[in-house]
Design a protein around this motif. Sequence first.
Motif, PDB file in Angstrom:
ATOM      1  N   LYS A 179       0.742  -1.144  -0.078  1.00  0.00           N
ATOM      2  CA  LYS A 179       0.207  -0.026   0.074  1.00  0.00           C
ATOM      3  C   LYS A 179       0.585   1.161  -0.136  1.00  0.00           C
ATOM      4  CE  LYS A 179      -4.297  -1.954   0.489  1.00  0.00           C
ATOM      5  NZ  LYS A 179      -4.273  -3.145   0.049  1.00  0.00           N
ATOM      6  N   VAL A 229      13.077  -6.865  -8.117  1.00  0.00           N
ATOM      7  CA  VAL A 229      13.402  -8.325  -8.264  1.00  0.00           C
ATOM      8  C   VAL A 229      12.568  -8.765  -9.578  1.00  0.00           C
ATOM      9  CG1 VAL A 229      12.863 -10.614  -7.621  1.00  0.00           C
ATOM     10  CG2 VAL A 229      13.781  -8.838  -5.943  1.00  0.00           C
ATOM     11  N   GLN A 269      12.241 -10.365 -13.924  1.00  0.00           N
ATOM     12  CA  GLN A 269      12.648 -10.401 -15.287  1.00  0.00           C
ATOM     13  C   GLN A 269      13.517  -9.160 -15.623  1.00  0.00           C
ATOM     14  OE1 GLN A 269      10.353 -11.832 -18.145  1.00  0.00           O
ATOM     15  NE2 GLN A 269      12.313 -12.033 -19.224  1.00  0.00           N
ATOM     16  N   GLY A 313      14.841  -6.969 -13.349  1.00  0.00           N
ATOM     17  CA  GLY A 313      15.617  -6.613 -12.124  1.00  0.00           C
ATOM     18  C   GLY A 313      16.369  -7.657 -11.748  1.00  0.00           C
ATOM     19  N   GLY A 347       2.300 -12.165  -8.215  1.00  0.00           N
ATOM     20  CA  GLY A 347       2.983 -13.402  -8.835  1.00  0.00           C
ATOM     21  C   GLY A 347       2.900 -13.440 -10.283  1.00  0.00           C
ATOM     22  N   HIS A 387       7.780 -11.282 -12.443  1.00  0.00           N
ATOM     23  CA  HIS A 387       8.263 -11.467 -11.193  1.00  0.00           C
ATOM     24  C   HIS A 387       8.845 -12.564 -11.006  1.00  0.00           C
ATOM     25  CE1 HIS A 387       8.870  -9.605  -7.237  1.00  0.00           C
ATOM     26  NE2 HIS A 387       8.786 -11.049  -6.694  1.00  0.00           N
ATOM     27  N   ILE A 438       2.486 -14.772   1.148  1.00  0.00           N
ATOM     28  CA  ILE A 438       1.579 -14.130   1.874  1.00  0.00           C
ATOM     29  C   ILE A 438       0.563 -12.917   0.957  1.00  0.00           C
ATOM     30  CG2 ILE A 438       0.928 -12.770   3.740  1.00  0.00           C
ATOM     31  CD1 ILE A 438       3.800 -13.866   4.845  1.00  0.00           C
ATOM     32  N   ASP A 484      -5.536 -12.316  -1.323  1.00  0.00           N
ATOM     33  CA  ASP A 484      -6.387 -13.046  -2.309  1.00  0.00           C
ATOM     34  C   ASP A 484      -5.862 -14.560  -2.671  1.00  0.00           C
ATOM     35  OD1 ASP A 484      -7.733 -13.771  -4.694  1.00  0.00           O
ATOM     36  OD2 ASP A 484      -6.494 -12.289  -5.989  1.00  0.00           O
ATOM     37  N   ASP A 529      -4.171 -10.989   5.391  1.00  0.00           N
ATOM     38  CA  ASP A 529      -3.837  -9.430   5.167  1.00  0.00           C
ATOM     39  C   ASP A 529      -2.341  -9.068   5.840  1.00  0.00           C
ATOM     40  OD1 ASP A 529      -3.407  -6.598   5.695  1.00  0.00           O
ATOM     41  OD2 ASP A 529      -5.653  -6.426   5.646  1.00  0.00           O
ATOM     42  N   PHE A 582      -0.849  -6.782   6.607  1.00  0.00           N
ATOM     43  CA  PHE A 582      -0.578  -5.807   8.200  1.00  0.00           C
ATOM     44  C   PHE A 582      -1.035  -6.687   9.301  1.00  0.00           C
ATOM     45  CE2 PHE A 582      -1.264  -3.389   4.565  1.00  0.00           C
ATOM     46  CZ  PHE A 582      -0.232  -2.417   4.426  1.00  0.00           C
ATOM     47  N   THR A 587       7.627 -11.439 -22.510  1.00  0.00           N
ATOM     48  CA  THR A 587       7.987 -11.754 -21.430  1.00  0.00           C
ATOM     49  C   THR A 587       6.893 -12.801 -20.564  1.00  0.00           C
ATOM     50  OG1 THR A 587       7.156  -9.653 -20.373  1.00  0.00           O
ATOM     51  CG2 THR A 587       9.371  -9.678 -20.657  1.00  0.00           C
ATOM     52  N   TRP A 600      10.366   3.394 -21.990  1.00  0.00           N
ATOM     53  CA  TRP A 600       9.827   2.717 -23.276  1.00  0.00           C
ATOM     54  C   TRP A 600       8.933   3.593 -24.058  1.00  0.00           C
ATOM     55  CZ3 TRP A 600       8.388  -2.133 -20.004  1.00  0.00           C
ATOM     56  CH2 TRP A 600       9.592  -2.950 -19.746  1.00  0.00           C
TER      57      TRP A 600
HETATM   58  C1  FAD Z   1       8.274  -6.243 -19.993  1.00  0.00           C
HETATM   59  C2  FAD Z   1       8.058  -6.415 -18.553  1.00  0.00           C
HETATM   60  C3  FAD Z   1       8.846  -6.641 -17.871  1.00  0.00           C
HETATM   61  C4  FAD Z   1       8.573  -6.700 -16.286  1.00  0.00           C
HETATM   62  N1  FAD Z   1       9.554  -6.976 -15.149  1.00  0.00           N
HETATM   63  C5  FAD Z   1       8.978  -7.105 -14.039  1.00  0.00           C
HETATM   64  C6  FAD Z   1      10.066  -7.384 -13.072  1.00  0.00           C
HETATM   65  O1  FAD Z   1      11.341  -7.651 -13.293  1.00  0.00           O
HETATM   66  N2  FAD Z   1       9.466  -7.580 -11.710  1.00  0.00           N
HETATM   67  C7  FAD Z   1       8.332  -7.436 -11.302  1.00  0.00           C
HETATM   68  O2  FAD Z   1       8.008  -7.431 -10.118  1.00  0.00           O
HETATM   69  N3  FAD Z   1       7.283  -6.920 -12.157  1.00  0.00           N
HETATM   70  C8  FAD Z   1       7.718  -6.680 -13.328  1.00  0.00           C
HETATM   71  N4  FAD Z   1       6.918  -6.324 -14.583  1.00  0.00           N
HETATM   72  C9  FAD Z   1       5.474  -6.045 -13.977  1.00  0.00           C
HETATM   73  C10 FAD Z   1       4.641  -7.375 -13.712  1.00  0.00           C
HETATM   74  O3  FAD Z   1       3.807  -7.568 -15.021  1.00  0.00           O
HETATM   75  C11 FAD Z   1       3.506  -6.931 -12.699  1.00  0.00           C
HETATM   76  O4  FAD Z   1       2.612  -5.918 -13.045  1.00  0.00           O
HETATM   77  C12 FAD Z   1       3.901  -6.853 -11.389  1.00  0.00           C
HETATM   78  O5  FAD Z   1       4.944  -7.685 -10.675  1.00  0.00           O
HETATM   79  C13 FAD Z   1       2.908  -6.517 -10.458  1.00  0.00           C
HETATM   80  O6  FAD Z   1       3.635  -6.168  -9.200  1.00  0.00           O
HETATM   81  P1  FAD Z   1       2.768  -6.399  -7.692  1.00  0.00           P
HETATM   82  O7  FAD Z   1       2.505  -7.933  -7.653  1.00  0.00           O
HETATM   83  O8  FAD Z   1       3.507  -5.960  -6.522  1.00  0.00           O
HETATM   84  O9  FAD Z   1       1.344  -5.680  -7.762  1.00  0.00           O
HETATM   85  P2  FAD Z   1      -0.266  -5.998  -8.210  1.00  0.00           P
HETATM   86  O10 FAD Z   1      -0.255  -7.015  -9.323  1.00  0.00           O
HETATM   87  O11 FAD Z   1      -0.879  -4.989  -7.877  1.00  0.00           O
HETATM   88  O12 FAD Z   1      -0.531  -7.214  -6.952  1.00  0.00           O
HETATM   89  C14 FAD Z   1      -0.696  -6.695  -5.709  1.00  0.00           C
HETATM   90  C15 FAD Z   1      -0.857  -8.024  -4.805  1.00  0.00           C
HETATM   91  O13 FAD Z   1      -1.141  -7.504  -3.282  1.00  0.00           O
HETATM   92  C16 FAD Z   1      -2.122  -8.248  -2.854  1.00  0.00           C
HETATM   93  N5  FAD Z   1      -2.667  -7.395  -1.658  1.00  0.00           N
HETATM   94  C17 FAD Z   1      -3.388  -6.247  -1.589  1.00  0.00           C
HETATM   95  N6  FAD Z   1      -3.380  -5.711  -0.482  1.00  0.00           N
HETATM   96  C18 FAD Z   1      -3.020  -6.511   0.418  1.00  0.00           C
HETATM   97  C19 FAD Z   1      -2.764  -6.904   1.715  1.00  0.00           C
HETATM   98  N7  FAD Z   1      -3.297  -5.815   2.524  1.00  0.00           N
HETATM   99  N8  FAD Z   1      -2.120  -8.064   2.359  1.00  0.00           N
HETATM  100  C20 FAD Z   1      -1.809  -8.948   1.389  1.00  0.00           C
HETATM  101  N9  FAD Z   1      -1.948  -8.866   0.059  1.00  0.00           N
HETATM  102  C21 FAD Z   1      -2.164  -7.743  -0.416  1.00  0.00           C
HETATM  103  C22 FAD Z   1      -3.310  -8.359  -4.275  1.00  0.00           C
HETATM  104  O14 FAD Z   1      -4.177  -9.398  -3.781  1.00  0.00           O
HETATM  105  C23 FAD Z   1      -2.598  -8.644  -5.256  1.00  0.00           C
HETATM  106  O15 FAD Z   1      -1.895  -9.986  -5.623  1.00  0.00           O
HETATM  107  C24 FAD Z   1       7.252  -6.280 -15.872  1.00  0.00           C
HETATM  108  C25 FAD Z   1       6.306  -6.203 -16.682  1.00  0.00           C
HETATM  109  C26 FAD Z   1       6.635  -5.938 -18.212  1.00  0.00           C
HETATM  110  C27 FAD Z   1       5.591  -6.035 -19.180  1.00  0.00           C
END
Ligand code: FAD
Lengths: 319, 243
Positions: free
Chosen positions: A211, A248, A250, A252, A267, A271, A284, A287, A303, A305, B13, B179
């Motif tokens: 958050k 972290v 692809q 990073g 996930g 990532h 953790i 969802d 959650d 937190f 990717t 990009w």
């Molecule tokens: C070419 C390309 C390269 C990329 N390279 C990378 C890379 O190297 N690394 C990378 O990480 N991403 C990369 N991405 C982005 C990737 O596609 C995702 O958009 C990104 O990993 C999502 O980050 P996130 O999981 O933090 O956010 P979100 O997808 O928004 O997920 C947030 C998660 O948190 C959970 N959540 C929300 N609130 C809470 C709570 N209170 N307690 C517990 N869980 C909660 C939700 O259920 C959700 O699953 C790349 C994308 C592209 C197109």
Amino acid sequence: MAATLVFVESAEGKIRSTSLEAVAYAHALGNGVTAVALGTVDQPELESLAKYGAQKVLHASDARLDQGIVQAYSSVILKAMQDENADVLVLANSSLGTPIAAKVAVKSGASLASNVVELPSTANGTFTVKRSIYTGKAFSVVELTSVKKVIAIKKNAAELKEVGGSAQVVPFTPALTDADFNATITSTEKATGEVLLPEANIVVSGGRGMKGPEHWGILEELAKTLHAATGCSKPVSDMGWRPHHEHVGQTGVKVAPQLYIAIGISGAIQHLAGVNSSKCIVVINKDADAPFFKAADYGIVGDAFDVLPKLTAAIKAAK
Amino acid sequence: MKILVCITNVPDTTSKIHFTDNNTRFDTTGVQFIIGPYDDYALARAIELKETSGATVTVLNVGLADTEPTIRKALAIGADDAIRVNAEPTDSFYVASQIAEQAKGFDLVLMGRESIDFNGGVVHAMVGELLGLPSFSPVMKLEIEGTKVKMSREIEGGKETLEASLPLIAGCQEPIAEWKIPNMRGIMSARTKPLKVVEPVAVNGSVKLQKFELPAPKGAVRMISADNVAELVTLLKSEAKVL
Ligand SMILES: Cc1cc2nc3c(=O)[nH]c(=O)nc-3n(C[C@H](O)[C@H](O)[C@H](O)COP(=O)(O)OP(=O)(O)OC[C@H]3O[C@@H](n4cnc5c(N)ncnc54)[C@H](O)[C@@H]3O)c2cc1C
Ligand SMILES: Nc1ncnc2c1ncn2[C@@H]1O[C@H](COP(=O)(O)O)[C@@H](O)[C@H]1O
């Protein structure tokens, strides 16, 4: 056979743990190990390389080598390879090691393999290594056909075990020219005292589910309890919640810890590409359908937190 | 100033990876190909330099004819012309040798820090060695002042800033530039921009592929109640043995 040469990288006078793994890797090749260290390194650190199998340590203590200039390092390491008659050079994949591997391979006409994940196989007269490709999604087994070989290893390519013995530390003073210092490093910003992400045995990583940057305290608390490094997903570093070098995936840092704990990260496949070399993954997420659970060994739906403080307390209690 | 940007043609990717021919060939079935994400950063920075200082931008790919749609995309994003070295990119040294052959006369050669199919992270340093030019990677910032180049480079756990002189080679990563997405005019003009196909120079490779492998499939996840985190700690100690 001449000994295998290992370039050992150091930071603030200490040998980096991934370089110790490189020594262990070279030791496993069975021809003895000569290590080469550059710049100012603590004497006990140099001597301790014997623990992992080095018999000889060349130390190029020229203070100009306190900064990692790739060109200068490559010249010194090539000279060490020639002087020691070494056919094989082993080093750790890193922002310094990988380009050095490339340059030394070209200079010496060696076969090069970077991103190597396990010890070589020398069955039926061939020398093959396994590399990680498609950003952790696959491997390739390649034969290194030249007599000379340069191998850059990923973390965990060799088991770090102590084999004992003692090493002779020998000053090494190859001539360096101005052309070797083809760049000027004007400043270095480095996190000190923290566990470095690429080397960490445990990584605690947060995503958008955390958050906001103001909530990172509970994640850092868990990391501290576990002596872990902290990581994050790409959007988290893109939004500036966390520094870029913690990102972290692809695009990073690719990590390979014993334990990766992902909190509030969905996930996405990009990532996962950075974490799938982890031995054990804990997810953790609030969802239950988050895709990360499919790649996890253990999962908690909850959650962050609520779960994080409880987990930190449980680990403290179990100590 | 003449800038050369070296691009790879790689699976999107999100692609699932499969192999055919007894695990000796990449299976392209259903796979979308893109410009390597790091190469895309290099290209974006080159286009910015073109816009601010009137540089010309040439893109280069070592690949067979099937990479041309990806090369055209780079032209649509704003490169002026393109070279394709007509050869299968079999190993890093082979590719580096082809690039070195074409890169003579350029002031700045931008690449990605790493290809996402081969993951060598070495081609830029090899080209630098072959041409006797400095090479730096991964570069997160690159500014040109006359012949001086100011860069920042990621290192383990931090970054360093450094200076060197043109000509040089840089392997790029974010946040060097954002990009770029081609617009309609770019896509139209890309069709007629020059794309030169050249034959490779002879190079002996010293790395031979034996086979590809896929990681062992992951076992099922074990779910633990949020009310019982102590159980997780026990399992991490006694079952997974990672604590
Ligand atoms: C070419 C390309 C390269 C990329 N390279 C990378 C890379 O190297 N690394 C990378 O990480 N991403 C990369 N991405 C982005 C990737 O596609 C995702 O958009 C990104 O990993 C999502 O980050 P996130 O999981 O933090 O956010 P979100 O997808 O928004 O997920 C947030 C998660 O948190 C959970 N959540 C929300 N609130 C809470 C709570 N209170 N307690 C517990 N869980 C909660 C939700 O259920 C959700 O699953 C790349 C994308 C592209 C197109
Ligand atoms: N076949 C190729 N054609 C053009 N450029 C390439 C090719 N392979 C690698 N490169 C460049 O070299 C960089 C590093 O690649 P690698 O050493 O394979 O990780 C890539 O990001 C590209 O910029």
